[in-house]
Design an enzyme around this catalytic site. Sequence first.
Site, PDB file in Angstrom:
ATOM      1  N   LYS A 130       0.818  -1.219   0.000  1.00 55.04           N
ATOM      2  CA  LYS A 130       0.000   0.000   0.000  1.00 55.04           C
ATOM      3  C   LYS A 130       0.852   1.270   0.000  1.00 55.04           C
ATOM      4  O   LYS A 130       0.425   2.306  -0.509  1.00 55.04           O
ATOM      5  CB  LYS A 130      -0.946  -0.005   1.199  1.00 55.04           C
ATOM      6  CG  LYS A 130      -1.967  -1.144   1.195  1.00 55.04           C
ATOM      7  CD  LYS A 130      -3.096  -0.899   0.214  1.00 55.04           C
ATOM      8  CE  LYS A 130      -4.076  -2.067   0.178  1.00 55.04           C
ATOM      9  NZ  LYS A 130      -5.130  -1.902  -0.826  1.00 55.04           N
ATOM     10  N   GLU A 169      -9.611   5.914   2.996  1.00 54.53           N
ATOM     11  CA  GLU A 169     -10.451   4.860   3.559  1.00 54.53           C
ATOM     12  C   GLU A 169      -9.533   3.672   3.834  1.00 54.53           C
ATOM     13  O   GLU A 169      -8.477   3.555   3.217  1.00 54.53           O
ATOM     14  CB  GLU A 169     -11.559   4.464   2.563  1.00 54.53           C
ATOM     15  CG  GLU A 169     -11.137   3.462   1.478  1.00 54.53           C
ATOM     16  CD  GLU A 169     -10.055   3.980   0.513  1.00 54.53           C
ATOM     17  OE1 GLU A 169      -9.970   5.211   0.335  1.00 54.53           O
ATOM     18  OE2 GLU A 169      -9.296   3.154  -0.044  1.00 54.53           O
ATOM     19  N   SER A 177       1.726  -9.810  -0.712  1.00 52.01           N
ATOM     20  CA  SER A 177       1.392  -8.379  -0.645  1.00 52.01           C
ATOM     21  C   SER A 177       1.662  -7.746   0.713  1.00 52.01           C
ATOM     22  O   SER A 177       1.856  -6.535   0.796  1.00 52.01           O
ATOM     23  CB  SER A 177      -0.070  -8.172  -1.042  1.00 52.01           C
ATOM     24  OG  SER A 177      -0.909  -8.974  -0.239  1.00 52.01           O
TER      25      SER A 177
HETATM   26  C1  LIG Z   1      -1.563  -6.964   2.670  1.00 49.25           C
HETATM   27  C2  LIG Z   1      -2.728  -6.665   1.792  1.00 49.25           C
HETATM   28  N1  LIG Z   1      -2.849  -7.341   0.635  1.00 49.25           N
HETATM   29  C3  LIG Z   1      -3.884  -7.122  -0.205  1.00 49.25           C
HETATM   30  C4  LIG Z   1      -4.884  -6.205   0.107  1.00 49.25           C
HETATM   31  C5  LIG Z   1      -6.012  -6.043  -0.844  1.00 49.25           C
HETATM   32  O1  LIG Z   1      -5.976  -4.846  -1.540  1.00 49.25           O
HETATM   33  P1  LIG Z   1      -5.641  -4.804  -3.097  1.00 49.25           P
HETATM   34  O2  LIG Z   1      -6.548  -5.808  -3.727  1.00 49.25           O
HETATM   35  O3  LIG Z   1      -5.961  -3.418  -3.482  1.00 49.25           O
HETATM   36  O4  LIG Z   1      -4.218  -5.151  -3.258  1.00 49.25           O
HETATM   37  C6  LIG Z   1      -4.793  -5.457   1.301  1.00 49.25           C
HETATM   38  C7  LIG Z   1      -5.814  -4.475   1.647  1.00 49.25           C
HETATM   39  O5  LIG Z   1      -5.885  -3.932   2.694  1.00 49.25           O
HETATM   40  C8  LIG Z   1      -3.681  -5.708   2.159  1.00 49.25           C
HETATM   41  O6  LIG Z   1      -3.536  -5.048   3.316  1.00 49.25           O
END
Ligand SMILES: Cc1ncc(COP(=O)(O)O)c(C=O)c1O
Length: 409
Positions: free
Chosen positions: A97, A119, A386
């Site tokens: 993020k 948000e 992620s």
């Molecule tokens: C670690 C992590 N991965 C994935 C996501 C999902 O978001 P996005 O689909 O925008 O990557 C989030 C959302 O808060 C997150 O904190």
Amino acid sequence: MKEAVAATRVVPDKNGRFGAFGGKFVPETLMNALTELEAAFAEAMQDPAFREELNGLLREYAGRPTPLTYAERLTEELGGARIYLKREDLNHTGAHKLNNALGQGLLAKRMGKKSIIAETGAGQHGVASATVAAKLGLSCKVFMGEEDIRRQSLNVFRMNLLGAEVVPAVSGSRTLKDATNEAIRYWVSNVEETFYVIGSVVGPHPYPYIVREFQKIIGEETRAQILQMLGKLPDEIIACVGGGSNAIGMFYPFISDGQVALRGVEAAGRGVDTDKHAATLSLGRPGVIHGSLTYLLQDEHGQVQEAHSISAGLDYPGVGPEHAYLKDSGRVTYTSVTDEEALAAVQMLCRTEGIIPALESAHAIAEAMKRAPQMSKDEILVICLSGRGDKDVLTIQDALGSKEEGKQQ
Ligand SMILES: Cc1ncc(COP(=O)(O)O)c(C=O)c1O
């Protein structure tokens, strides 16, 4: 497939459309702000000084490039494709993020705004926005559903510590959708002085485009790293999809490499045959949410349905319009993984690699646990990790505890 690959290079069009999806479905009061944002973004991206400032922060503050780690023991355990992890969990603040929050924060400053709003679901985007506000000297309000405040109390504390105000959203399911509603409502009334930092590839144009541009560094680095390590592209890439920003960031630089299979994983919650899931692309229908036309979970009257997932970052009833486009074009395959499978994946990665993944990322790992054994040993599978799981340990402890209790009864 070839046609789809070619078409994908030029989206969005000048109206912010990804094929039929996307667009700008917003109140009149926001139209001007979105037009200004589009112009400011285009101008900033042309300016070498802006890009250098952003690259400098990504390098020296966020810690990029993040590593690409060979998951040797996970590979052995699953007995198929060689698995590599793109380590967004090692980004400062613990998830992908920050890449986007830094970009939008710098843009806010360049546009002369003194305050940002955001948000958040899991709290990772909220923490990233609060971090960027502190670093750039901006004030910051983060809208967060009451249910997520409960589930992600550690991140609420972090945001407060970083000087941000966390504003509870108390309507609906009190999760990400409701937090986004509140943030948009606030923005409509304070649009002159406030910059809205959207945390995923959702919302009205130009947000899905801007967020993709700030997140595509994930895929660009991965591409260069795997080529340097192995001299070839991966056979398959897997990423989880909430709004879809880590997935688009990872996929986008590979879209025109037709030989690389791309797989997005949504949350199936308690199962796609129940009403407790967040499998928008698998089970939704086109509709408008938060200013964009996309796949949407809705009832027979077109009312938005509540989404459910054990992971606070995935329980969103909409999805980024570019994913809707990529699904319909056939370039990306979308599947879903249940809460239970995600929990098993958390345990698997902890045990084999010594990494505690975020519950969101665990959905991508769970899908890889199904895919890798079906692939041959000379094939390469990349997972977008992620984020890290520190924020989720209490939820994981609760969920595993109640499973154990269930077994003993
Ligand atoms: C670690 C992590 N991965 C994935 C996501 C999902 O978001 P996005 O689909 O925008 O990557 C989030 C959302 O808060 C997150 O904190």
